[in-house]
Each structure stands twice: as structure tokens, then as C-alpha cells.
Design a protein around this motif. Structure first.
Motif, short mmCIF file in Angstrom:
data_model
loop_
_atom_site.label_atom_id
_atom_site.label_comp_id
_atom_site.label_asym_id
_atom_site.label_seq_id
_atom_site.Cartn_x
_atom_site.Cartn_y
_atom_site.Cartn_z
N ARG A 65 0.84 -1.21 0.00
CA ARG A 65 0.00 0.00 0.00
C ARG A 65 0.87 1.25 0.00
O ARG A 65 0.60 2.21 -0.75
CB ARG A 65 -0.93 0.00 1.22
CG ARG A 65 -2.11 -0.94 1.12
CD ARG A 65 -3.14 -0.64 2.20
NE ARG A 65 -2.61 -0.90 3.54
CZ ARG A 65 -2.70 -2.08 4.15
NH1 ARG A 65 -3.27 -3.11 3.54
NH2 ARG A 65 -2.21 -2.24 5.37
N HIS A 66 1.89 1.25 0.83
CA HIS A 66 2.75 2.43 0.96
C HIS A 66 3.39 2.79 -0.38
O HIS A 66 3.31 3.96 -0.82
CB HIS A 66 3.84 2.14 2.01
CG HIS A 66 4.93 3.16 2.05
ND1 HIS A 66 4.77 4.41 2.59
CD2 HIS A 66 6.23 3.11 1.59
CE1 HIS A 66 5.89 5.09 2.47
NE2 HIS A 66 6.79 4.33 1.88
N TYR A 67 4.02 1.84 -1.03
CA TYR A 67 4.73 2.16 -2.27
C TYR A 67 3.76 2.37 -3.44
O TYR A 67 4.07 3.13 -4.37
CB TYR A 67 5.75 1.07 -2.59
CG TYR A 67 6.95 1.13 -1.66
CD1 TYR A 67 7.91 2.13 -1.80
CD2 TYR A 67 7.10 0.21 -0.63
CE1 TYR A 67 9.00 2.20 -0.94
CE2 TYR A 67 8.19 0.26 0.24
CZ TYR A 67 9.13 1.26 0.08
OH TYR A 67 10.21 1.33 0.94
N THR A 68 2.60 1.73 -3.39
CA THR A 68 1.59 1.98 -4.42
C THR A 68 1.12 3.43 -4.35
O THR A 68 0.96 4.10 -5.38
CB THR A 68 0.41 1.02 -4.26
OG1 THR A 68 0.86 -0.33 -4.42
CG2 THR A 68 -0.66 1.30 -5.30
N GLU A 69 0.92 3.92 -3.13
CA GLU A 69 0.52 5.32 -2.97
C GLU A 69 1.61 6.27 -3.47
O GLU A 69 1.31 7.36 -3.97
CB GLU A 69 0.20 5.61 -1.51
CG GLU A 69 -1.09 4.95 -1.03
CD GLU A 69 -1.31 5.11 0.47
OE1 GLU A 69 -0.45 5.74 1.14
OE2 GLU A 69 -2.34 4.60 0.97
N LEU A 70 2.88 5.87 -3.32
CA LEU A 70 3.98 6.69 -3.84
C LEU A 70 4.12 6.56 -5.35
O LEU A 70 4.81 7.37 -5.98
CB LEU A 70 5.30 6.26 -3.20
CG LEU A 70 5.55 6.61 -1.73
CD1 LEU A 70 6.92 6.08 -1.31
CD2 LEU A 70 5.46 8.11 -1.51
N GLY A 71 3.51 5.52 -5.93
CA GLY A 71 3.65 5.27 -7.35
C GLY A 71 5.00 4.69 -7.72
O GLY A 71 5.49 4.90 -8.84
N GLN A 72 5.61 3.95 -6.77
CA GLN A 72 6.95 3.43 -6.98
C GLN A 72 6.98 1.90 -6.95
O GLN A 72 6.43 1.28 -6.03
CB GLN A 72 7.91 3.94 -5.88
CG GLN A 72 8.11 5.44 -5.86
CD GLN A 72 8.89 5.93 -7.07
OE1 GLN A 72 9.40 5.16 -7.87
NE2 GLN A 72 8.98 7.24 -7.21
#
Length: 269
Positions: A65-72
Motif C-alpha cells: 500500500r505504501h509504495y503503491t501510494e507513492l507510485g513506486q
């Protein structure tokens, strides 16, 4: 070297206690993981984890979830001694893809400098890379040596050279043949202040130039820099190809590690 104590020291200083690779990156701790986050110009991923069967799946989902929100896209670097024992299976079930396993190897700087005193490769010049033209040559060598696209690597190298020039060095091995200059190998040196460790990364050599001592010369060159700066240990994540060379130089294998990649834009996602 006491291998068990050295692995514990590396875990404490370079994983749990990791510093950000550039000012653009940030280290975040909590929920049983230490991760680095930032723009595409930095490495995004989980550096350390200490989980159990009851917490692992939830923590994995939180990282996604964290990196998906960052788009990374990001990487979870899994070491053989990380818990729980089935963490690799849990990562795959969550959509991660494993890369080839590597061997974590460490040598004492002073010992390696003694072993490689005067080491070089005939007809090869080692240059420090400081500009975009040099980075483009490094990327070209990487792509030919490893068969992988080096676009993202090039951006990361340029960012680190610009933002962390005191702790990040890049070297290019250039052959002189028939009046031509041919970039044939490239390697990086990353210094981790306060840890006693330096990281040796890259070291890819073009297929037609292997077996000539170029990789060994690059290791020796970077070891001398580490010694001049007062560092104690060299760390390498070794492929099966480089491990025998490093063992002959005095490196010890501490454990294995496997990068698990989460690609946001994978076709089946």
C-alpha cells in the motif's frame, strides 16, 4: 573474522540502522521493517524485517500500500536468516517476483589491501566517473554485461553523484586497443559513515574482456580508497560468477540474499 558476530553487526548497522542514500531519500522504521522511500532516482524498498507468522502478511500488505501510494516499484531484500521461515512464499503470494539469489560476502579492508598490493590489469586504465558522459558509458557497460536495461540505474547514479559526492564513487575500466578507448567494466563504491562498512556494487565486465583481472583490479582499487578513508569492512552482494574471485581475495560468505521485486505496472496486476 567471527562470521556470526559480523553478520549481526552488519544487520545492526546497515539494515536496522541504515542511513538514507541521498538527501532525497528517507528511512522509515516501524511495524517490524526498515524501509527506504523516495523518488524514482533512489532505491525504494525494505532493507530489514523481523516478522512472525502472525504479523508477516499484514506488514507485507502495508508495504505494498505504501509504495503503491507513492507510485513506486520497490524491492524487498530477503536474507536467508530473516523470519518467518516462509517469508519468501508469503512475498510471492503477495505478488512479488524473486530475482537470482546472491551471496553476502565480507572482507577486512586492511587484509584485502595487503593481498592485492600492486594489483592491476595490463592495458586497462581505471577512471573515476564524475559527469553525464561518463555515466552514459557506465550504463552502456552495465547493459552489455548484464543484459538489463540501465535507464533507471543511470538516473540513480547521476542523483547520487550530485547529492552524495563524498560517499558515492563510480569507476570505469577503459581498455586501450589499436588506438581506441573501449569501456569494458564499471563498478561503484558506496561509503556508509559511522558503520565501518563500504559497499562494492556493480563490477560488470563485458564478456570478451573477462578473465583478464579487470574485476579483481576494480575490487583492489576500491579497497585502497576505503583504507585511505579509515573503513574496516568491504561488503559485496556476489553473483555465482563473482563469488569464486572474491573468495580467492579473502572474502567470506556470511549468508544468502534474494531481491523480491514488486512491479506496479506488471501486465497481470
Amino acid at each position: 573474522m567471527d562470521h556470526e558476530k559480523l553478520l549481526a553487526l552488519l544487520d545492526a548497522r546497515m539494515r536496522r540502522g541504515a542511513g538514507a542514500e541521498t538527501p532525497a531519500a528517507r528511512i522509515e522504521q516501524g511495524a517490524g521493517v526498515v524501509r527506504q522511500s523516495g523518488p524514482e532516482s533512489v532505491w525504494n524498498g525494505v532493507l530489514w524485517s523481523d516478522l512472525d507468522a502472525g504479523t508477516a502478511d499484514g506488514v507485507i500488505a502495508e508495504q505494498v500500500r505504501h509504495y503503491t501510494e507513492l507510485g513506486q516499484d520497490f524491492e524487498w531484500t530477503l536474507y536467508a536468516h530473516d523470519r518467518p521461515a516462509d517469508l519468501a512464499d508469503r512475498l510471492v503470494a503477495a505478488g512479488f517476483t524473486p530475482d537470482e539469489p546472491e551471496t553476502l560476502m565480507v572482507a577486512e579492508v586492511a587484509d584485502l589491501v595487503r593481498r592485492t598490493d600492486g594489483t592491476g590489469a595490463p592495458g586497462i586504465e581505471l577512471r573515476e566517473v564524475t559527469d553525464e558522459a561518463g555515466v552514459a558509458q557506465v550504463v552502456a557497460v552495465h547493459e552489455q554485461a548484464f543484459g538489463r536495461d540501465g535507464t533507471r540505474l543511470g538516473r540513480r547514479i547521476l542523483a547520487q553523484l550530485a547529492e552524495s559526492p563524498d560517499t558515492f564513487k563510480v569507476h570505469l575500466a577503459v581498455a586501450h586497443e589499436d588506438g581506441r578507448e573501449i569501456p569494458v567494466s564499471a563498478a561503484r563504491l558506496e561509503l556508509y559513515p559511522g558503520t565501518g562498512f563500504v559497499g562494492l556494487w556493480g563490477g560488470g565486465t563485458l564478456a570478451g574482456w573477462r578473465g583478464r583481472g579487470i574485476y579483481r583490479a576494480l575490487v583492489a582499487h576500491r579497497a585502497r580508497i576505503a583504507a585511505e578513508l579509515g573503513y574496516k569492512y568491504l561488503r559485496v552482494d556476489a553473483s555465482d560468477q563473482s563469488r569464486p574471485i572474491l573468495e580467492r581475495l579473502g572474502f567470506a560468505a556470511l549468508t544468502t540474499m534474494t531481491p523480491y521485486h514488486y512491479d506496479l505496472f506488471r501486465a497481470d496486476r
